[in-house]
Design an enzyme around this catalytic site. Structure first.
Site, PDB file in Angstrom:
ATOM      1  N   GLU A  84      40.974  20.096  58.066  1.00  0.00           N
ATOM      2  CA  GLU A  84      40.526  20.241  56.686  1.00  0.00           C
ATOM      3  C   GLU A  84      40.174  21.696  56.371  1.00  0.00           C
ATOM      4  O   GLU A  84      40.436  22.185  55.264  1.00  0.00           O
ATOM      5  CB  GLU A  84      39.328  19.325  56.431  1.00  0.00           C
ATOM      6  CG  GLU A  84      39.718  17.843  56.432  1.00  0.00           C
ATOM      7  CD  GLU A  84      38.522  16.915  56.350  1.00  0.00           C
ATOM      8  OE1 GLU A  84      37.376  17.413  56.368  1.00  0.00           O
ATOM      9  OE2 GLU A  84      38.729  15.688  56.280  1.00  0.00           O
ATOM     10  N   SER A  93      30.139  11.793  61.712  1.00  0.00           N
ATOM     11  CA  SER A  93      29.382  11.688  60.476  1.00  0.00           C
ATOM     12  C   SER A  93      27.896  11.629  60.798  1.00  0.00           C
ATOM     13  O   SER A  93      27.487  11.022  61.794  1.00  0.00           O
ATOM     14  CB  SER A  93      29.796  10.434  59.711  1.00  0.00           C
ATOM     15  OG  SER A  93      28.869  10.140  58.681  1.00  0.00           O
ATOM     16  N   TYR A 146      44.386  58.060  42.912  1.00  0.00           N
ATOM     17  CA  TYR A 146      43.294  57.278  43.487  1.00  0.00           C
ATOM     18  C   TYR A 146      42.239  56.960  42.436  1.00  0.00           C
ATOM     19  O   TYR A 146      41.876  57.796  41.609  1.00  0.00           O
ATOM     20  CB  TYR A 146      42.641  58.034  44.650  1.00  0.00           C
ATOM     21  CG  TYR A 146      41.524  57.224  45.292  1.00  0.00           C
ATOM     22  CD1 TYR A 146      41.809  56.264  46.252  1.00  0.00           C
ATOM     23  CD2 TYR A 146      40.199  57.388  44.895  1.00  0.00           C
ATOM     24  CE1 TYR A 146      40.809  55.488  46.819  1.00  0.00           C
ATOM     25  CE2 TYR A 146      39.182  56.620  45.460  1.00  0.00           C
ATOM     26  CZ  TYR A 146      39.503  55.675  46.418  1.00  0.00           C
ATOM     27  OH  TYR A 146      38.512  54.908  46.972  1.00  0.00           O
TER      28      TYR A 146
END
Length: 473
Positions: free
Chosen positions: A296, A283, A323
């Site tokens: 995370e 931190s 296309y």
């Protein structure tokens, strides 16, 4: 600005002015240049097919292939110069080829459209990424999981449902659960690869190729398994992209769930595992903090990958046949997902191979109330219907709570006051965690033998995979 450098410029004349914003909006060269090598591979194969069809002579074919080899060297050495008129990698390579070998370079596009060219390039590129990276990275994580499961068989910990402690399990059993999920992901990837490895080249713009191009020969040159059976489908099909993005979403969801578990287990409150410094951060304010940033981010990437899948699916949902320029959106979504998967898989493998398990903490988190089901099983083995046994043990749990006791501290007399079936002193053997996990001997259970079978089966599957991929890829 003049549009004479555009492949489509003839329709509009040399003096047509293009809005600069539209020029940038329309261009894809900034990201589809990643297709440069597979575009060259496809062009070499197409030149060979044109020669076989009598549309190029031997000298022209050789000049084209030599020129393409030179362009490939320029891309690899980062000396290839992209011109403002290069809308995409296909036009850039063709423009450079004509600079190198002259008008013969203009013959390469005979019967070919950028529509079938880009569809082919994208399939070649994705097949290459599956074979060279994704397959190996995914298998690496499975190997790490089963190696740890083998080495850490003795570690016990609480198994959770609803994030509440439920029953004791082996740490190895937990690791195998994710190894099996990832093995299913590997199987899906290989099934997906079969649908990726289909060649659209020879479809032209939409109606097919008017020249006698041998599409099966062309397919063999590039290592495709088959060819698209319909030219409209060939130029417009991006199901393989959506399927890959969907597969990536499933895989990343599995990795995200694993990451969430380990994030929880690494907290001070649990302290089951410690994430290596290489995959943690501190931190900027609180010196004591140890943040599981790698995990995370693995969790976050699942959302990003799903978003790309959902976004591109919406691009496809309203397109008319054949296309449409909307399909240009396929590449940014695909490239972004592949890039993020590469990082996710490598970081996940690193975290799993280096994390430390605190076996004392995992064992200490077990409590005798987690053996309440075992107490019910004891009654079942003595002929009591399970629902009745469940109700009886519920009363015993309530008794322990009322007496502010651990359930294991209840005496035989306490148990007999609830049910006369407790007439055997061996009931006290239930309060043993190793004994608890060892009763789950059935296939897929958490006993030592059952977990060892899972490990052996996973190892055998990886060996089978090694043999099958070396033959097929």
């Amino acid at each position: 600005m003049e549009s004479g450098g555009k492949l489509w410029a003839g329709r509009f004349g040399d003096q047509r002015s293009i809005d600069p914003v539209m020029e940038r909006f329309n261009s894809s060269i900034s990201y589809d240049k990643r297709l440069c090598y597979v575009d060259i591979l496809g062009s070499k194969a197409y030149a060979t097919a044109l020669f076989k069809a009598g549309l190029l002579d031997q000298v022209e074919c050789a000049d084209i292939c030599h020129g393409l080899a030179t362009i490939e060297d320029e891309w690899r050495s980062e000396t290839f110069r992209i011109n403002p008129s290069d809308e995409d990698v296909h036009s850039a390579n063709e423009r450079r080829l004509k600079e190198l070998i002259g008008s013969a370079g203009g013959k390469l596009h005979t019967g070919r459209s950028r529509n079938d060219q880009v569809a082919t390039d994208l399939r070649l590129w994705l097949r290459q990424e599956i074979d060279q990276s994704l397959d190996g990275f995914l298998v690496q994580i499975i190997q790490v999981l089963i190696e740890r499961a083998q080495d850490e068989m003795d570690i016990l910990l609480p198994g959770y449902t609803h994030l509440q402690r439920a029953q004791p399990i082996r740490w190895s059993h937990y690791l195998c659960s994710y190894a099996w999920s990832l093995w299913s992901d590997w199987q899906r990837l290989m099934q997906l690869r079969d649908r990726v490895n289909v060649m659209p080249l020879g479809s032209g713009a939409l109606a097919g190729n008017p020249f006698p191009i041998d599409r099966h020969y062309l397919s063999d040159l590039m290592g495709f398994d088959s060819i698209t059976p319909n030219s409209l489908l060939g130029v417009s099909d991006r199901d393989f992209v959506v399927e890959f993005l969907s597969w990536a979403s499933i895989l990343s969801s599995h990795l995200s769930r694993l990451a969430e578990d380990l994030i929880i287990y690494s907290t001070k409150e649990f302290n089951f595992v410690t994430i290596a410094d290489a995959y943690s951060t501190g931190s900027s304010l609180m010196p004591q903090k140890r943040n599981p940033d790698g995990l995370e981010l693995i969790r976050a990437k699942a959302g990003r990958i799903f978003g790309q899948m959902a976004g591109f699916s919406m691009v496809l949902k309203g397109l008319p046949s054949a296309y449409n320029k909307d399909l240009q959106e396929d590449k940014e979504a695909l490239f972004d997902v592949v890039d993020n998967l590469f990082c996710t898989l490598q970081v996940a493998a690193g975290i799993l191979s280096t994390l430390k398990v605190n076996a004392e903490k995992t064992l200490g988190a077990l409590s005798s109330d987690m053996l309440a089901t075992d107490l019910a099983y004891h009654l079942v083995r003595r002929g009591v219907p399970f629902r009745d046994a469940h109700a009886t043990v519920g009363k015993i749990v309530a008794m322990a709570e009322n007496q502010h006791k651990d359930i294991a501290a209840l005496t035989l007399e306490d148990l007999q006051s609830i049910s006369s079936v407790f007439d055997d002193p061996s009931v006290t053997n239930i309060w043993n965690y190793e004994h608890s996990v060892e009763q789950y001997q059935v296939t897929g259970g958490t006993s030592r033998r059952a977990v060892q079978k899972q490990i052996d089966d996973l190892k055998a599957l990886l060996e089978f995979r090694k043999g099958s991929t070396s033959t097929a890829l």
